[in-house]
Structures are given as C-alpha cells and as structure tokens.
Scaffold this motif. Structure first.
Motif, PDB file in Angstrom:
ATOM      1  N   THR A 464      45.507 -61.257  19.156  1.00 24.84           N
ATOM      2  CA  THR A 464      46.207 -61.445  20.434  1.00 24.84           C
ATOM      3  C   THR A 464      45.389 -62.312  21.375  1.00 24.84           C
ATOM      4  OG1 THR A 464      47.280 -59.291  20.178  1.00 24.84           O
ATOM      5  CG2 THR A 464      47.264 -60.255  22.379  1.00 24.84           C
ATOM      6  N   TRP A 465      44.097 -62.004  21.471  1.00 22.45           N
ATOM      7  CA  TRP A 465      43.222 -62.779  22.346  1.00 22.45           C
ATOM      8  C   TRP A 465      43.097 -64.221  21.860  1.00 22.45           C
ATOM      9  CZ3 TRP A 465      38.562 -65.183  21.114  1.00 22.45           C
ATOM     10  CH2 TRP A 465      37.874 -65.733  22.192  1.00 22.45           C
ATOM     11  N   LEU A 466      42.809 -64.398  20.567  1.00 21.68           N
ATOM     12  CA  LEU A 466      42.579 -65.741  20.037  1.00 21.68           C
ATOM     13  C   LEU A 466      43.836 -66.596  20.111  1.00 21.68           C
ATOM     14  CD1 LEU A 466      40.671 -67.707  18.594  1.00 21.68           C
ATOM     15  CD2 LEU A 466      41.445 -66.734  16.417  1.00 21.68           C
ATOM     16  N   ASN A 467      44.977 -66.033  19.787  1.00 20.39           N
ATOM     17  CA  ASN A 467      46.224 -66.782  19.826  1.00 20.39           C
ATOM     18  C   ASN A 467      46.501 -67.292  21.239  1.00 20.39           C
ATOM     19  OD1 ASN A 467      48.758 -67.738  18.737  1.00 20.39           O
ATOM     20  ND2 ASN A 467      49.749 -66.019  19.756  1.00 20.39           N
ATOM     21  N   ASN A 481      36.698 -77.181  32.649  1.00 22.86           N
ATOM     22  CA  ASN A 481      35.941 -76.570  33.740  1.00 22.86           C
ATOM     23  C   ASN A 481      36.482 -75.208  34.154  1.00 22.86           C
ATOM     24  OD1 ASN A 481      38.288 -77.559  34.771  1.00 22.86           O
ATOM     25  ND2 ASN A 481      37.375 -78.606  36.525  1.00 22.86           N
ATOM     26  N   ASP A 482      37.545 -74.737  33.509  1.00 22.53           N
ATOM     27  CA  ASP A 482      38.118 -73.419  33.815  1.00 22.53           C
ATOM     28  C   ASP A 482      38.014 -72.457  32.635  1.00 22.53           C
ATOM     29  OD1 ASP A 482      38.918 -74.205  36.393  1.00 22.53           O
ATOM     30  OD2 ASP A 482      40.759 -75.096  35.604  1.00 22.53           O
ATOM     31  N   LEU A 483      37.168 -72.781  31.663  1.00 23.05           N
ATOM     32  CA  LEU A 483      37.116 -71.981  30.436  1.00 23.05           C
ATOM     33  C   LEU A 483      36.594 -70.562  30.665  1.00 23.05           C
ATOM     34  CD1 LEU A 483      35.816 -74.567  27.793  1.00 23.05           C
ATOM     35  CD2 LEU A 483      38.086 -73.542  27.926  1.00 23.05           C
ATOM     36  N   ASP A 484      35.864 -70.344  31.747  1.00 26.08           N
ATOM     37  CA  ASP A 484      35.301 -69.009  31.976  1.00 26.08           C
ATOM     38  C   ASP A 484      36.380 -67.933  32.040  1.00 26.08           C
ATOM     39  OD1 ASP A 484      32.772 -69.986  31.973  1.00 26.08           O
ATOM     40  OD2 ASP A 484      32.475 -69.926  34.137  1.00 26.08           O
ATOM     41  N   GLN A 485      37.577 -68.286  32.470  1.00 31.37           N
ATOM     42  CA  GLN A 485      38.645 -67.294  32.576  1.00 31.37           C
ATOM     43  C   GLN A 485      39.125 -66.811  31.204  1.00 31.37           C
ATOM     44  OE1 GLN A 485      42.773 -69.004  33.424  1.00 31.37           O
ATOM     45  NE2 GLN A 485      41.442 -70.647  34.179  1.00 31.37           N
ATOM     46  N   LEU A 486      38.762 -67.532  30.144  1.00 39.28           N
ATOM     47  CA  LEU A 486      39.176 -67.145  28.795  1.00 39.28           C
ATOM     48  C   LEU A 486      38.135 -66.312  28.067  1.00 39.28           C
ATOM     49  CD1 LEU A 486      40.822 -70.478  27.582  1.00 39.28           C
ATOM     50  CD2 LEU A 486      41.896 -68.521  28.712  1.00 39.28           C
ATOM     51  N   LEU A 487      36.941 -66.143  28.649  1.00 42.30           N
ATOM     52  CA  LEU A 487      35.942 -65.271  28.031  1.00 42.30           C
ATOM     53  C   LEU A 487      36.508 -63.858  27.939  1.00 42.30           C
ATOM     54  CD1 LEU A 487      32.753 -66.579  29.859  1.00 42.30           C
ATOM     55  CD2 LEU A 487      33.384 -66.966  27.465  1.00 42.30           C
ATOM     56  N   ALA A 488      36.140 -63.142  26.902  1.00 44.89           N
ATOM     57  CA  ALA A 488      36.783 -61.856  26.588  1.00 44.89           C
ATOM     58  C   ALA A 488      36.787 -60.910  27.778  1.00 44.89           C
ATOM     59  CB  ALA A 488      36.086 -61.208  25.392  1.00 44.89           C
ATOM     60  N   TRP A 489      35.710 -60.859  28.556  1.00 48.88           N
ATOM     61  CA  TRP A 489      35.631 -59.905  29.666  1.00 48.88           C
ATOM     62  C   TRP A 489      36.402 -60.372  30.897  1.00 48.88           C
ATOM     63  CZ3 TRP A 489      31.239 -61.735  27.095  1.00 48.88           C
ATOM     64  CH2 TRP A 489      30.667 -62.889  27.619  1.00 48.88           C
ATOM     65  N   ASN A 490      36.825 -61.654  30.942  1.00 46.53           N
ATOM     66  CA  ASN A 490      37.620 -62.173  32.057  1.00 46.53           C
ATOM     67  C   ASN A 490      39.090 -62.361  31.706  1.00 46.53           C
ATOM     68  OD1 ASN A 490      35.292 -62.408  33.647  1.00 46.53           O
ATOM     69  ND2 ASN A 490      34.890 -64.494  32.942  1.00 46.53           N
ATOM     70  N   TRP A 491      39.417 -62.308  30.428  1.00 46.68           N
ATOM     71  CA  TRP A 491      40.731 -62.746  29.940  1.00 46.68           C
ATOM     72  C   TRP A 491      41.863 -61.836  30.410  1.00 46.68           C
ATOM     73  CZ3 TRP A 491      43.908 -60.182  26.234  1.00 46.68           C
ATOM     74  CH2 TRP A 491      44.998 -60.931  25.774  1.00 46.68           C
ATOM     75  N   LYS A 492      42.941 -62.475  30.857  1.00 43.35           N
ATOM     76  CA  LYS A 492      44.201 -61.805  31.143  1.00 43.35           C
ATOM     77  C   LYS A 492      45.292 -62.527  30.361  1.00 43.35           C
ATOM     78  CE  LYS A 492      42.341 -59.156  34.294  1.00 43.35           C
ATOM     79  NZ  LYS A 492      42.099 -57.722  33.997  1.00 43.35           N
ATOM     80  N   PRO A 493      46.144 -61.801  29.623  1.00 38.27           N
ATOM     81  CA  PRO A 493      47.168 -62.482  28.822  1.00 38.27           C
ATOM     82  C   PRO A 493      48.123 -63.272  29.689  1.00 38.27           C
ATOM     83  CG  PRO A 493      47.577 -60.115  28.898  1.00 38.27           C
ATOM     84  CD  PRO A 493      46.240 -60.339  29.524  1.00 38.27           C
ATOM     85  N   ALA A 494      48.469 -64.473  29.226  1.00 40.14           N
ATOM     86  CA  ALA A 494      49.413 -65.323  29.950  1.00 40.14           C
ATOM     87  C   ALA A 494      50.833 -64.836  29.716  1.00 40.14           C
ATOM     88  CB  ALA A 494      49.270 -66.771  29.494  1.00 40.14           C
ATOM     89  N   VAL A 495      51.678 -65.047  30.708  1.00 36.67           N
ATOM     90  CA  VAL A 495      53.104 -64.704  30.597  1.00 36.67           C
ATOM     91  C   VAL A 495      53.852 -65.980  30.239  1.00 36.67           C
ATOM     92  CG1 VAL A 495      55.128 -63.806  31.782  1.00 36.67           C
ATOM     93  CG2 VAL A 495      52.860 -62.863  32.284  1.00 36.67           C
ATOM     94  N   ARG A 496      54.499 -65.984  29.080  1.00 35.79           N
ATOM     95  CA  ARG A 496      55.191 -67.185  28.606  1.00 35.79           C
ATOM     96  C   ARG A 496      56.634 -66.853  28.274  1.00 35.79           C
ATOM     97  NH1 ARG A 496      50.419 -67.318  25.732  1.00 35.79           N
ATOM     98  NH2 ARG A 496      48.980 -68.953  26.360  1.00 35.79           N
ATOM     99  N   SER A 497      57.434 -67.899  28.249  1.00 32.32           N
ATOM    100  CA  SER A 497      58.824 -67.740  27.805  1.00 32.32           C
ATOM    101  C   SER A 497      58.857 -67.678  26.295  1.00 32.32           C
ATOM    102  CB  SER A 497      59.658 -68.927  28.295  1.00 32.32           C
ATOM    103  OG  SER A 497      59.238 -70.125  27.650  1.00 32.32           O
ATOM    104  N   PRO A 498      59.873 -67.043  25.712  1.00 29.24           N
ATOM    105  CA  PRO A 498      59.970 -66.970  24.251  1.00 29.24           C
ATOM    106  C   PRO A 498      59.962 -68.344  23.593  1.00 29.24           C
ATOM    107  CG  PRO A 498      61.535 -65.480  25.286  1.00 29.24           C
ATOM    108  CD  PRO A 498      60.967 -66.318  26.380  1.00 29.24           C
ATOM    109  N   GLN A 499      60.530 -69.353  24.272  1.00 29.81           N
ATOM    110  CA  GLN A 499      60.571 -70.682  23.673  1.00 29.81           C
ATOM    111  C   GLN A 499      59.171 -71.223  23.464  1.00 29.81           C
ATOM    112  OE1 GLN A 499      62.378 -69.714  26.231  1.00 29.81           O
ATOM    113  NE2 GLN A 499      64.501 -69.850  25.513  1.00 29.81           N
ATOM    114  N   ILE A 500      58.281 -70.982  24.454  1.00 32.45           N
ATOM    115  CA  ILE A 500      56.920 -71.469  24.320  1.00 32.45           C
ATOM    116  C   ILE A 500      56.202 -70.751  23.207  1.00 32.45           C
ATOM    117  CG2 ILE A 500      54.697 -71.605  25.504  1.00 32.45           C
ATOM    118  CD1 ILE A 500      56.135 -72.056  28.100  1.00 32.45           C
ATOM    119  N   ASP A 501      56.413 -69.446  23.105  1.00 37.06           N
ATOM    120  CA  ASP A 501      55.772 -68.676  22.041  1.00 37.06           C
ATOM    121  C   ASP A 501      56.231 -69.163  20.663  1.00 37.06           C
ATOM    122  OD1 ASP A 501      54.102 -67.093  23.455  1.00 37.06           O
ATOM    123  OD2 ASP A 501      55.522 -65.458  23.720  1.00 37.06           O
TER     124      ASP A 501
END
Length: 504
Positions: A464-467, A481-501
């Motif tokens: 889930t995290w890697l995807n 320059n915004d990669l820090d938000q993707l580190l495991a301890w900072n990560w929040k899952p993005a909300v996407r539309s089914p089409q994007i998924d």
C-alpha cells in the motif's frame, strides 16, 4: 615441561569447546536454541515475536529472569473494523405465516462474520485517449496527454511493479518464484523482465532513499551493523563476498522523537575506512558490537569530531552463554546471572523517559555492573592466559567503557539488537536469492529493502505504501524537494479517483 603440558591441555579444551558450540549451532534443536541455559532465567526473547509493537520488547536474549506467559492474540468475534464488509443476506424460503397465512414482519436478525480473501487478480488496463477534430475549420486535433509510466512503453502498470517489488523485498519472494506464480495465471513473464522492473523502481526511489539516510544520520544516536552480501562478479563469472552495512534508529524504548527506520548500504568491504567514509559527517553516539573497524571512529582527530561508541552487552553475554553450554561452569553461571539482572531492570524501565531510565540505572544497574566488573577482575588472574574464559574477560575489559555508557545516558540501550533484527530480512532474502546479480543489483536491493523494511517498522502495509509513493513520484504529483512527506513516518495515503487508480 609441566607448564607446557598445561598450556597444551588448555588449548585442546578451548578447541573442544569451540567444536561443541559449532555442533550445537548446526545440529541443535530449535527448542535448545530458543531457551536460556539457566532454568531460572526464562525464555529467550529476540523481540521478533510480534512484527510491530507500539513499545518494542526487550532486545536481549532474555528480557527478564522469569517471563510471564504471553497472552494469546486472537480475534475471536472481533474482526478488524477497517476491513470492508460484503453483506450476504439469506432470507427464509417464505415469509408467510404457516398458521394464518399472514405476512410476517422482521423482529431482528443474527449476524455472524467470517474472514474471507480475494486472491490477486491479474487484469489489463486499456487506456483509451479519444482524438477530436473540428469539422468546420479542420483545425488541430485535440487529445488528452498519455499518463506517465514508470517504464516508458512497458506493459506493466506502476501498481504491478509495486506488487513485484514488495513481494521481493518485503516478503522475500525471489523473482523466479514470482514468474512461476504468474505462469499459473497463464501469464508468461521472463524473470529478467521482472528484474528490470525492480531496477526501475529502485531508480525512481533513489532520491527518497537518500532523504531517509540523511534523516537517520541527523539523529543523535544510531545503530550500525554489517552482514555479508554475495554479489556476482561478471568479469570472473564467480561470486564475491561484499557487505551490507545497516544504519538504524529507534527511540521508542524511551519515547524519543526518532521513529524506527533502517538504511542498508552496499559496499565492497567491511574495513574501517569504509565505515569511516559512510559516517564521515556524523557526530553522535554509535551503538555497535565489538568489531574493531568501529574503534577508529572514536579518534579525537576525526574531522567531524570523535564518535561515542556504546558497545553491546548482549554480545558479551553470548560469549559466556556459549561457554556455559559446553562446560556448565558455576563461575560462568555467576556471570550469566548478573547479565540477567541487568535485563530484568531494563524490562522495568522500557518505555519510560530518558531521564527516568538514567536515574533508575544509576540506582539499580550501576551496582550490578560494579559486581560484574569486580568478578571479572578477580577471576582473570586465576586463569590460564589461553583459556576461553580469560579471552572473554579480556574482551570485556577492552570494551568496558562502551559497555557501561548506558548508565550515564538514558537514550542508550544496553545492546544493539535493534539493528541485528534488521539484518534478518537481508539474511532471508540472501538465502532465497543466493546472491545479487551485480553491483547495480546490490544497490537496488539496498534501496528497496531499506524503504520497505522501514515501512514495516512503522506499521504500514508495504505494498500500500510503495504503490502510493511510486504513483505520486512517477506522476509528478510530488517533486524532488517534497520527498520528505513520503517517508514512512510522514506518509499519509493520497485520495484518488478510481480512474486514476486504474490507470496506475
């Protein structure tokens, strides 16, 4: 002559003990390996009995003299609420009253839940991009841009590649076995193609790995350990033995700010020069075993300043445990009991503040360590210089300053078993895959294993995290320059539309 005979007998005794230790390691039953040699010191606990815990268990071989029986973890009648529910409604054959033929009304219901699973489903995403043109003026053609892919022109979505990578580096399933599994679905993919997918994922995630390593090195205290990594040498057609160094952090034992994390670094050697280069700008406390390469880092003339070395009490204890297994010596038993007392104290203060740990250790642990030191000092002159016990005592003397550093600093653990546990995923992957294909493959291995193992340490599902992370990086949603938000301890899952998924 008599003195020479005594020396030869001591040497032979040492060799026999070493042989017995190796026999126990190779042929001993699992139960023998999982118990402390002293009956009153309970069962071993290497901290791996639960995958993720809010407060980590004691990291030593024995966390307490008498451990309470573990409470079984069962989900009887309480399946996780976050799992989606599929309602299977079963109505009676008739709702007409058998007596008066009237219509019956609902008065209640019984609900029983059972855990179900939907196996992985392979599907093909057909991305359709209509073209539009004006019939009146015959101007330009309008068409939506094609979504960016991890591998341009490739046949796999980002999600498929994330699945391959997480299976390989989170659950240690080699790509050739994955190819066999896919063939069972009627999909023939060569393992070299899967390997290219893995390499591509590592390329996209290289910047995130660098951010994670930089964060680890910014902490005041880190763990370091190393393990062998066989790598295929293409020029010679043989396998050479390289190294994976692991740099880890985890402040959970004292409720500190650093989340759990690990970074693996591939290197050709395990020399002092190699680890000095990896830590050339680090200035803090290093928790390590007694390997000599680390000792140069405490040099006052070091550019970034001397590093404080905190040595591992568990390594010293294991020496006495191995000796006791072969000799059953009452003297060795005294040492083991003192080690057990230290870990009993550690179990009491785990999860408390650093200052509380320091004060408690000064009151409780310092007298025990002083007893241990006195016993070491008193025993050594009475032993043959060639005896195994004398060798272990000299090891304790040589590392004593680093072994008692935990008494002065509540942030420091008594051992470096935290990082030793992070070497097990590498050992499992190494056993299943035998070796890395080349230096590039070893680098990819280090990058992906670091990120996925850290995700697991932080309680995340690796896929889930890697995807989510790969989709956001590949699409350009998250810039470098915004990669820090993707580190495991900072990560929040993005909300996407089914089409994007689906297009992912």
């Amino acid at each position: 002559m008599t003195h020479r005979v005594a020396e030869l007998e001591a040497e032979l005794e040492a060799k026999n003990r070493q042989l017995n230790t190796y026999k126990a390691m190779l042929f001993g039953s699992r139960t023998e390996k999982a118990r402390v040699v002293l009956d009153e010191q309970g069962c071993l606990d290497l901290g791996d009995l639960s995958s993720v815990a809010s407060t980590p268990l004691a990291a030593n071989d024995d966390s307490a003299p008498k451990m309470a029986k573990r409470k079984a973890r069962r989900n009887i009648g309480a399946l996780p609420k976050h799992l989606p529910r599929v309602i299977h409604l079963i109505e009676p054959a008739s709702t007409q009253c058998a007596c008066c033929q009237g219509v019956m009304h609902k008065i209640g219901e019984d609900i029983s839940e059972a855990l179900d699973i939907v196996p992985a489903i392979l599907r093909v995403i057909a991305t359709v991009r209509p073209k539009y043109a004006c019939r009146t003026c015959e101007g330009g053609v309008v068409q939506a841009p094609a979504p960016r892919r991890m591998i341009e022109g490739g046949m796999a979505t980002t999600s498929f590649i994330a699945w391959v990578v997480s299976q390989r580096f989170a659950w240690y399933l080699p790509v050739y076995r994955q190819a066999q599994m896919l063939s069972g679905h009627g999909l023939q993919i060569d393992r070299s193609t899967l390997s290219r997918m893995v390499k591509s994922a590592a390329w996209w995630l290289d910047g995130l790995f660098d951010r994670q390593l930089k964060f680890v090195h910014s902490q005041a205290r880190i763990y370091v350990d190393e393990t062998r990594m066989p790598v295929l040498d293409p020029g010679r057609g043989k396998v050479r033995i390289d190294q994976f160094w692991a740099h880890g952090i985890d402040d959970r034992p004292w409720n500190g700010p650093a989340p759990p994390g690990v970074c693996y670094i591939h290197a050709a050697s395990r020399s002092g020069l190699e680890i000095a280069e990896q830590l050339r700008s680090y200035d803090g406390v290093l928790q390590v075993d007694g390997y000599g390469a680390y000792k140069h880092l405490a040099n006052p003339g070091r550019g970034a300043g001397p590093i404080q070395l905190a040595f591992c009490l568990a390594h010293l204890r294991r020496r006495f445990v191995d000796l006791y297994k072969s000799t059953k010596s009452p003297l060795t038993e005294q040492f083991i009991k003192l080690f057990g007392e230290i870990y009993r104290i550690e179990a009491e203060i785990r999860g408390t503040s650093a200052e509380h740990r320091r004060r408690f250790r000064q009151e409780q642990s310092r007298p025990v360590m002083e007893k241990l030191k006195a016993l070491l000092d008193d025993t050594l002159p009475r032993l043959s210089t060639k005896s195994t016990l004398a060798e272990h005592i000299r090891y304790a003397h040589d590392h004593w300053h680093g072994l008692i550093l935990f008494l002065e600093d509540g942030r420091i653990e008594v051992d470096n078993n935290m990082i030793e546990r992070q070497m097990r995923p590498i050992a499992l992957g190494r056993r299943n895959s035998l070796f890395a294909g080349n230096e590039g493959g070893a680098r990819s291995w280090a990058v992906l294993a670091s990120l996925l193992q850290t995700a697991k340490l932080n309680g995340l599902d690796p896929f889930t995290w890697l995807n989510d992370v790969l989709i956001r990086i590949v699409s350009g949603e998250v810039k470098n320059n915004d990669l820090d938000q993707l580190l495991a301890w900072n990560w929040k899952p993005a909300v996407r539309s089914p089409q994007i998924d689906m297009a992912a």
